[in-house]
Motif scaffolding. Sequence first.
Motif, mmCIF file in Angstrom:
data_model
loop_
_atom_site.group_PDB
_atom_site.id
_atom_site.type_symbol
_atom_site.label_atom_id
_atom_site.label_comp_id
_atom_site.label_asym_id
_atom_site.label_seq_id
_atom_site.Cartn_x
_atom_site.Cartn_y
_atom_site.Cartn_z
ATOM 1 N N SER A 1 75.228 40.120 42.694
ATOM 2 C CA SER A 1 75.267 38.878 43.460
ATOM 3 C C SER A 1 76.211 37.866 42.813
ATOM 4 N N PRO A 2 77.017 37.175 43.623
ATOM 5 C CA PRO A 2 77.918 36.156 43.067
ATOM 6 C C PRO A 2 77.200 34.891 42.643
ATOM 7 N N ALA A 3 75.927 34.691 43.046
ATOM 8 C CA ALA A 3 75.212 33.478 42.672
ATOM 9 C C ALA A 3 73.722 33.666 42.870
ATOM 10 N N VAL A 4 72.938 33.306 41.839
ATOM 11 C CA VAL A 4 71.481 33.332 41.946
ATOM 12 C C VAL A 4 70.927 32.099 41.253
ATOM 13 N N LEU A 5 69.710 31.722 41.651
ATOM 14 C CA LEU A 5 68.924 30.699 40.969
ATOM 15 C C LEU A 5 67.616 31.349 40.557
ATOM 16 N N VAL A 6 67.304 31.326 39.263
ATOM 17 C CA VAL A 6 66.098 31.982 38.772
ATOM 18 C C VAL A 6 65.329 31.037 37.855
ATOM 19 N N LEU B 1 78.604 48.499 42.867
ATOM 20 C CA LEU B 1 78.044 48.206 41.549
ATOM 21 C C LEU B 1 78.835 48.988 40.507
ATOM 22 N N PRO B 2 79.583 48.297 39.627
ATOM 23 C CA PRO B 2 80.379 49.012 38.625
ATOM 24 C C PRO B 2 79.512 49.792 37.647
ATOM 25 N N TRP C 1 84.181 49.084 32.166
ATOM 26 C CA TRP C 1 83.524 49.325 33.446
ATOM 27 C C TRP C 1 84.437 50.154 34.344
ATOM 28 N N LEU C 2 83.807 50.920 35.223
ATOM 29 C CA LEU C 2 84.507 51.641 36.277
ATOM 30 C C LEU C 2 83.857 51.277 37.604
ATOM 31 N N ALA C 3 84.652 50.750 38.528
ATOM 32 C CA ALA C 3 84.171 50.447 39.878
ATOM 33 C C ALA C 3 84.931 51.334 40.851
ATOM 34 N N TYR D 1 85.681 40.159 30.201
ATOM 35 C CA TYR D 1 85.083 40.561 31.466
ATOM 36 C C TYR D 1 83.565 40.639 31.262
ATOM 37 N N THR D 2 82.839 40.540 32.368
ATOM 38 C CA THR D 2 81.385 40.559 32.267
ATOM 39 C C THR D 2 80.788 41.573 33.243
ATOM 40 N N HIS D 3 79.469 41.721 33.143
ATOM 41 C CA HIS D 3 78.733 42.568 34.085
ATOM 42 C C HIS D 3 78.643 41.898 35.458
ATOM 43 N N GLY D 4 78.977 40.636 35.563
ATOM 44 C CA GLY D 4 78.777 39.882 36.789
ATOM 45 C C GLY D 4 79.660 40.327 37.941
ATOM 46 N N TRP D 5 79.166 40.081 39.151
ATOM 47 C CA TRP D 5 79.914 40.369 40.372
ATOM 48 C C TRP D 5 81.256 39.642 40.315
ATOM 49 N N PHE D 6 82.363 40.375 40.585
ATOM 50 C CA PHE D 6 83.713 39.838 40.385
ATOM 51 C C PHE D 6 84.529 40.069 41.643
#
Length: 667
Positions: A364-369, A398-399, A414-416, A438-443
């Motif tokens: 997800s590009p954005a969450v509130l938790v 999901l990469p 990562w490989l996507a 780079y991060t695990h985040g949606w890019f």
Amino acid sequence: MNPEDLDSLAEYTTPVVDGEDVIITITRPDLESNTYLSQLFAFRGETSRRLTHGWRDTAPHVGQHWSGYLSAERSERPQLFAGPSLTTAHRVTDSHLGVAEFDIDDAGSRALYVARVAEPGRYGTDDDIPAEEEAPRRIGKAAYQSNGIGYVGDRPARAFLVDLTEPGLGKAGITGSAEVPLSTMLPTPDSDVHDPQFAPDGAHMSVVAAVAPDTGAPDLRSTVWLLGAGGPEALELPRMSVQLHRWIDEDRVLLLGSELTRDDLDFVGQMPGLFVHEMSTGTTRRLTDRETVAAATLPPVIVDGSSVVFAVDTDGATRLARLDLSAETVGLEDLRFLTDELSVVTGFTVSGDSAFVTAVTPDSPAVLVQVDLDGTGAEGVSAEAVLRTHPAPANSVLPQLLRVPGEGGTITGWLAKPAGQGPFPVVLNIHGGPFAQYTHGWFDETQVLTSAGFAVVYANPRGSGGRTRTWGTAVQGDMAAPAMADVLAVLDHALAADSDLDGDRLGVQGGSYGGYLTAMTIANDHRFRAAIVERGYLDPHSFLGTSDIGRFFTEEYTSRDPEAIERQSPLAHAAEVRTPALVMHSELDFRCPLGQAQQYYAALQRAGVPTEMLIFPGENHELSRSGQPRHRRQRFDAIIDWWDVHLGARPEADEPADRPLAAAVVR
């Protein structure tokens, strides 16, 4: 995600708590207006509501008596709005160049804010003097330009104080009136100031600014300055660069910054950390380990005067952690984390026993938790803890996480892959910095490429952030070889392990330092069918006198030795390139100036390399992240078009040699 899906994205940031409501800023690119829309939204249980309706409302601040935020109408500068609540806030500033940031003294009913002050006759202060008729600038400073701003010496950032209590007899605060309360410009040091703060009891006002005036020699030192009737007074700190500060009490201040251990320019690979400075004793103590803990530049939160919640950049993530203020040089392994190892925190606040966090996650590009301060959320976020999720566009993938042995240690990559069956052409993507990650985040860039049918390999090679200082300094004096070996090792690992990848159809791209490493890679490795070199650091020699960071970046990374610089210069190796290259750049890039691209493009032409140059007007170094939405879409279109031609189904021979650039950006 397709390029036209850009305005379906959203960014969640700056959470604050107001009673039972959690309030965040939601920002969205809008292709139709070619701007960004931001408003404040309140969440309570299953319900949500929009609190503000300006074109660009950001930076909410909530106090017991006074609240505020920044608001800008379309094509206007942001101003400070303040009042008893966010919904009753009214405009209290009329800064010609806009308000950048602020803090509110709730008990004292006043606001401290930072705004740039234009020299008379410049930047529209005189309607009879257009920009091209302004007087010449006399420059004697080392740092006189800044990417995204331009010249800074004739519009310094200054601190202002405004009283929020008004008698209610004038027209200030009345809708339709141009009148605002009177602001007072405070005496400040002779340099730009930022991060305005009040001590909890209002006893101190403070900002961060350079230790000494800029007289022509680069100096990265900065400190906290106390403001008041007696003039600005600097805290005597160790040699360091302060990024943010927060008052613990009237005597202690928490600092987020980097030590400059060797001299005033020793910034390479420095791990930003937390420090506590006591004014009564003049002592400064480091809380976090200088080798393993890198504090992210998000405002830390003091909890009960005894601990601090702060963000930490780890390998592929940004995580929340809690630390006692009595700690000393605590290492990464001993931190008490509050969020999981995959989320990338973009903002947070603390209320009671919980932290409310905005983040980017792998899907997800954005969450509130909501997470507990006891650390139970460190293993993963439960479904009940997710208060809001912004859906990812269709076709998102999901990469796959890669851990690859390398010369300097295990490399994270990562490989996507696109949906469906391969073999897929492969793009090796290289990040900027180099001390970034780079991060695990949606890019969005990864998702656009995979939706277009390209597999993407990306990694955090030596020189990247999120690991250790030793990892970050591994490219100092040798900017290309260690990182090149690592990104190619991850690429080779992915190709060997996955039969869906077509090793005969390879491309490589990168921006900023990634553009640099792309250019050095195609001079050394000729297996790539094509490359994209974007906003690159391409000629260290001319970078020295033209970039806003040129006076220290080049010499600290590539040294002062002419032979060493030549070995590390993409421009010097352009004659060795055999790979068709698209050179992309922004016209107003002051970080890696346009001349870097122009020189490299000309050198490739001289070498007989098939090349094109794509220049974006009105954009700076941040085009791919915060540029005009239409330009961001056109950039994606150009990237896909280039890879379609060189890696896709269309044979390269079918493309006319004089194919117009417009075809690359308009479909």
